[in-house]
Design a protein around this motif. Structure first.
Motif, short mmCIF file in Angstrom:
data_model
loop_
_atom_site.label_atom_id
_atom_site.label_comp_id
_atom_site.label_asym_id
_atom_site.label_seq_id
_atom_site.Cartn_x
_atom_site.Cartn_y
_atom_site.Cartn_z
N VAL A 260 0.75 -1.06 0.03
CA VAL A 260 0.10 0.01 0.04
C VAL A 260 1.03 1.09 -0.04
CG1 VAL A 260 -1.71 1.46 1.26
CG2 VAL A 260 -1.95 -1.42 1.30
N PRO A 261 0.68 2.13 -0.84
CA PRO A 261 -0.54 2.48 -1.77
C PRO A 261 -0.07 1.43 -3.04
CG PRO A 261 0.81 4.13 -1.97
CD PRO A 261 1.54 3.59 -0.73
N ALA A 262 -1.02 1.00 -3.78
CA ALA A 262 -0.79 0.07 -4.92
C ALA A 262 -0.64 0.96 -6.24
CB ALA A 262 -1.83 -0.89 -5.36
N VAL A 263 0.42 0.50 -6.93
CA VAL A 263 0.85 0.97 -8.31
C VAL A 263 -0.34 0.85 -9.34
CG1 VAL A 263 2.20 1.09 -10.20
CG2 VAL A 263 3.13 1.17 -7.86
N SER A 264 -1.10 1.59 -10.11
CA SER A 264 -2.23 1.24 -10.89
C SER A 264 -1.98 2.27 -12.15
CB SER A 264 -3.47 1.62 -10.42
OG SER A 264 -3.66 2.97 -9.87
N VAL A 265 -2.73 1.85 -13.20
CA VAL A 265 -2.83 2.82 -14.38
C VAL A 265 -4.21 3.11 -14.74
CG1 VAL A 265 -0.50 1.90 -15.32
CG2 VAL A 265 -2.49 0.90 -16.00
N THR B 208 -7.58 5.16 -19.38
CA THR B 208 -7.39 5.95 -20.64
C THR B 208 -5.84 6.01 -20.98
OG1 THR B 208 -7.29 7.93 -19.24
CG2 THR B 208 -9.38 7.13 -20.18
N MET B 209 -4.95 5.60 -20.17
CA MET B 209 -3.29 5.42 -20.43
C MET B 209 -3.08 5.01 -21.86
SD MET B 209 -0.05 4.51 -17.91
CE MET B 209 -0.39 6.29 -16.93
N PRO B 210 -2.26 5.70 -22.47
CA PRO B 210 -1.77 5.24 -23.79
C PRO B 210 -0.79 3.96 -23.66
CG PRO B 210 -1.78 7.58 -23.75
CD PRO B 210 -1.73 7.15 -22.50
N PHE B 211 -0.62 3.24 -24.70
CA PHE B 211 0.31 2.14 -24.63
C PHE B 211 1.71 2.44 -24.36
CE2 PHE B 211 3.61 0.26 -27.69
CZ PHE B 211 3.62 -1.01 -27.11
N LEU B 212 2.29 3.35 -24.68
CA LEU B 212 3.91 3.88 -24.44
C LEU B 212 3.88 4.53 -23.29
CD1 LEU B 212 4.84 5.78 -27.90
CD2 LEU B 212 5.40 3.31 -26.96
N ASP B 213 2.86 4.99 -22.59
CA ASP B 213 2.94 5.30 -21.17
C ASP B 213 2.91 4.17 -20.33
OD1 ASP B 213 3.03 8.00 -22.01
OD2 ASP B 213 1.02 8.49 -21.68
N ILE B 214 2.14 3.32 -20.73
CA ILE B 214 1.93 2.17 -19.69
C ILE B 214 3.36 1.43 -19.79
CG2 ILE B 214 0.86 -0.15 -19.46
CD1 ILE B 214 -1.53 1.04 -21.12
N PRO C 126 -2.85 -3.29 -12.25
CA PRO C 126 -4.02 -3.30 -12.29
C PRO C 126 -4.21 -1.94 -13.04
CG PRO C 126 -3.42 -3.43 -9.87
CD PRO C 126 -2.13 -3.14 -10.68
N VAL C 127 -5.68 -1.93 -14.00
CA VAL C 127 -6.11 -1.07 -14.59
C VAL C 127 -7.34 -0.34 -13.78
CG1 VAL C 127 -7.07 -0.20 -16.74
CG2 VAL C 127 -5.16 -1.87 -16.59
N VAL C 128 -7.64 1.03 -13.51
CA VAL C 128 -8.80 1.26 -12.84
C VAL C 128 -9.62 2.59 -13.67
CG1 VAL C 128 -7.50 0.77 -10.47
CG2 VAL C 128 -7.26 2.98 -11.71
N ASP C 129 -10.43 2.68 -13.14
CA ASP C 129 -11.44 3.74 -13.66
C ASP C 129 -11.19 5.14 -13.05
OD1 ASP C 129 -12.96 3.45 -11.70
OD2 ASP C 129 -14.46 2.42 -12.73
N ALA C 130 -11.92 5.81 -13.39
CA ALA C 130 -11.95 7.31 -12.23
C ALA C 130 -12.19 7.20 -10.87
CB ALA C 130 -12.86 8.27 -13.00
N ASP C 131 -13.04 6.26 -10.66
CA ASP C 131 -13.55 6.08 -9.20
C ASP C 131 -12.57 4.67 -8.38
OD1 ASP C 131 -15.44 7.83 -9.40
OD2 ASP C 131 -16.88 6.46 -10.37
N ASP C 132 -11.42 4.35 -9.12
CA ASP C 132 -10.57 3.54 -8.48
C ASP C 132 -11.17 2.00 -8.74
OD1 ASP C 132 -8.00 4.25 -8.08
OD2 ASP C 132 -8.07 4.30 -5.96
N HIS C 133 -12.14 1.72 -9.30
CA HIS C 133 -12.51 0.49 -9.28
C HIS C 133 -11.64 -0.56 -10.53
CE1 HIS C 133 -16.54 2.52 -8.61
NE2 HIS C 133 -16.54 1.38 -7.73
N GLY D 150 -9.32 -4.59 -14.70
CA GLY D 150 -8.51 -5.49 -15.38
C GLY D 150 -7.03 -5.20 -15.07
N VAL D 151 -6.08 -6.01 -15.62
CA VAL D 151 -4.86 -5.98 -15.34
C VAL D 151 -4.10 -5.89 -16.62
CG1 VAL D 151 -2.69 -7.31 -14.46
CG2 VAL D 151 -5.04 -7.23 -13.13
N VAL D 152 -3.27 -5.18 -16.87
CA VAL D 152 -2.45 -5.06 -18.12
C VAL D 152 -0.80 -5.52 -17.91
CG1 VAL D 152 -1.58 -2.42 -17.78
CG2 VAL D 152 -1.54 -3.34 -19.94
#
Length: 287
Positions: free
Chosen positions: A86-91, A94-100, A113-120, A123-125
């Motif tokens: 904690v805290p967990a790294v997430s993306v 909407t993050m583009p491929f190269l930034d990921i 983990p991939v999260v939306d605007a509310d941290d839900h 999925g996982v990239v």
């Protein structure tokens, strides 16, 4: 074959795997892995015994809901919240491929983990997702026809541009109160190195790494030796610690000393039943 012989044979077999260089620390790493898999297997067997088997019933895709903790919890019952990062790294989705790719590389991560605007958690990239994308961009045509549905889907997904289109979904996750043993069983079955930890609304609260589960499940050699000397030798057999020598190396217990012949089998059996003990080597002299 004795437990010691079985352990030695397994170690020798691992040394002779073709195409692999045996590193100086490889023996310890492999022994730790075997102890981890043993703990996972024991948890899996216990879970199977607790519930009736219904043929045709699909396997659950996520860990069970939080369990109440009994008095004096064991390492296996320790909750994930105590070992998660904690805290967990997430993306963001909407993050583009190269930034990921840059984020994973900079933080030395294989997935996030991939999260939306509310941290839900959506999925996982992973590096595999990015590798497929890079391969698609590097070539204009396939080396041959794609015949399998899985490869069709992989190719279609690899044409995505953002985390939400490149990720693998749904994410396999656990809750903060999930027992460590259950999380380890899920990570092993799913072949995942990192599991997102979510609250009851699916929001990201942490990430638990497989190595953290391993360390939580497996006691070190000093703690195993302490249990043998205090609980078994002193309490159960009522002997002085000096009467029996105990040496523990990567879960293998060497027992030496002089002891009544009638007590030796029971002593070795008691030691062998301790969790995290890989094998017992008998160097005890009968008197």
């Amino acid at each position: 074959m004795s437990e010691r012989e079985h352990h030695a044979a397994g170690s020798e077999a691992r040394r002779t795997l073709p195409g692999r260089t045996w590193r100086p620390d490889e023996q310890q790493r492999q022994d730790m892995l075997m102890r981890y898999l043993g703990a996972v297997a024991a948890t899996s067997a216990a879970r199977a015994a607790e519930r009736p088997q219904t043929f045709g019933e699909p396997e659950p895709q996520s860990a069970p809901l939080e369990h109440p903790r009994p008095e004096g919890p064991s390492a296996a019952q320790q909750p994930v919240r105590e070992v998660m990062d904690v805290p967990a790294v997430s993306v963001p989705d909407t993050m583009p491929f190269l930034d990921i790719a840059r984020t994973l590389s900079r933080l030395h991560l294989s997935s996030a983990p991939v999260v939306d605007a509310d941290d839900h958690v959506l999925g996982v990239v992973s590096e595999s997702d990015l590798l497929a994308k890079a391969a698609v961009e590097a070539t204009e045509q396939h080396s041959g026809p794609i015949g399998r549905l899985r490869e069709h889907r992989l190719y279609d997904k690899a044409q995505g541009e953002t985390a939400s289109t490149l990720m693998t979904a749904p994410a396999i996750s656990v809750h903060p109160g999930t027992p460590v043993a259950d999380a380890a069983w899920l990570a092993a079955r799913s072949r995942l190195k990192r599991l997102p930890v979510t609250d009851h609304k699916g929001r990201l609260v942490g990430v638990v790494r497989r190595i953290a589960l391993l360390q939580a499940l497996i006691r070190d050699d000093a703690k195993i030796r302490e249990e043998i000397e205090s609980r078994i030798i002193e309490h159960e057999f009522r002997l002085d610690r000096g009467a029996v020598g105990v040496h523990v190396t990567n879960g293998v217990v060497d027992v030496e000393g002089r002891l009544d012949r009638s007590l030796i089998p029971q002593l070795l059996e008691e030691i062998g039943e301790i969790g995290d003990v890989v094998g017992v080597v008998d160097h005890v002299t009968a008197i």
